[in-house]
Design an enzyme around this catalytic site. Structure first.
Site, PDB file in Angstrom:
ATOM      1  N   THR A  98      40.233   6.487 -30.857  1.00  0.00           N
ATOM      2  CA  THR A  98      40.193   7.418 -31.974  1.00  0.00           C
ATOM      3  C   THR A  98      41.567   7.895 -32.425  1.00  0.00           C
ATOM      4  OG1 THR A  98      39.789   9.252 -30.460  1.00  0.00           O
ATOM      5  CG2 THR A  98      37.871   8.224 -31.454  1.00  0.00           C
ATOM      6  N   CYS A  99      42.506   8.062 -31.521  1.00  0.00           N
ATOM      7  CA  CYS A  99      43.842   8.536 -31.896  1.00  0.00           C
ATOM      8  C   CYS A  99      44.575   7.524 -32.771  1.00  0.00           C
ATOM      9  CB  CYS A  99      44.679   8.831 -30.654  1.00  0.00           C
ATOM     10  SG  CYS A  99      44.060  10.217 -29.703  1.00  0.00           S
TER      11      CYS A  99
END
Length: 83
Positions: free
Chosen positions: A46-47
């Site tokens: 997700t980052c």
């Protein structure tokens, strides 16, 4: 894909269901291979806005995992829980 499903995919990959202030053009969204076919489901970093897909042995298996199992994954994803 319905707009609600697209929103869920965005949340699964980025941990946010909202479009960035500068628009979708500023969003990093990368689909990346993630090892050999082992029956694993798609995952996400997700980052970094990455959708990780195992190298499925056939298009049919890819379709089953993306349309069936992946739908279950995105429906149950919670992101970071930020409001």
């Amino acid at each position: 894909m319905a707009p609600a499903q697209k929103k869920k995919v965005l949340e699964f990959v980025t941990a946010s269901d909202r479009v960035p202030l500068k628009g979708l053009g500023s969003l990093t969204f990368v689909v990346q291979l993630n090892g050999p076919d082992s029956g694993r489901l798609p995952t996400a970093l997700t980052c970094f806005g990455r959708l990780l897909l195992p190298e499925y042995a056939s298009k049919e298996k890819l379709r089953v995992h993306l349309c069936g199992h992946f739908t279950t994954a995105i429906e149950n994803a919670k992101g970071f829980g930020l409001v």
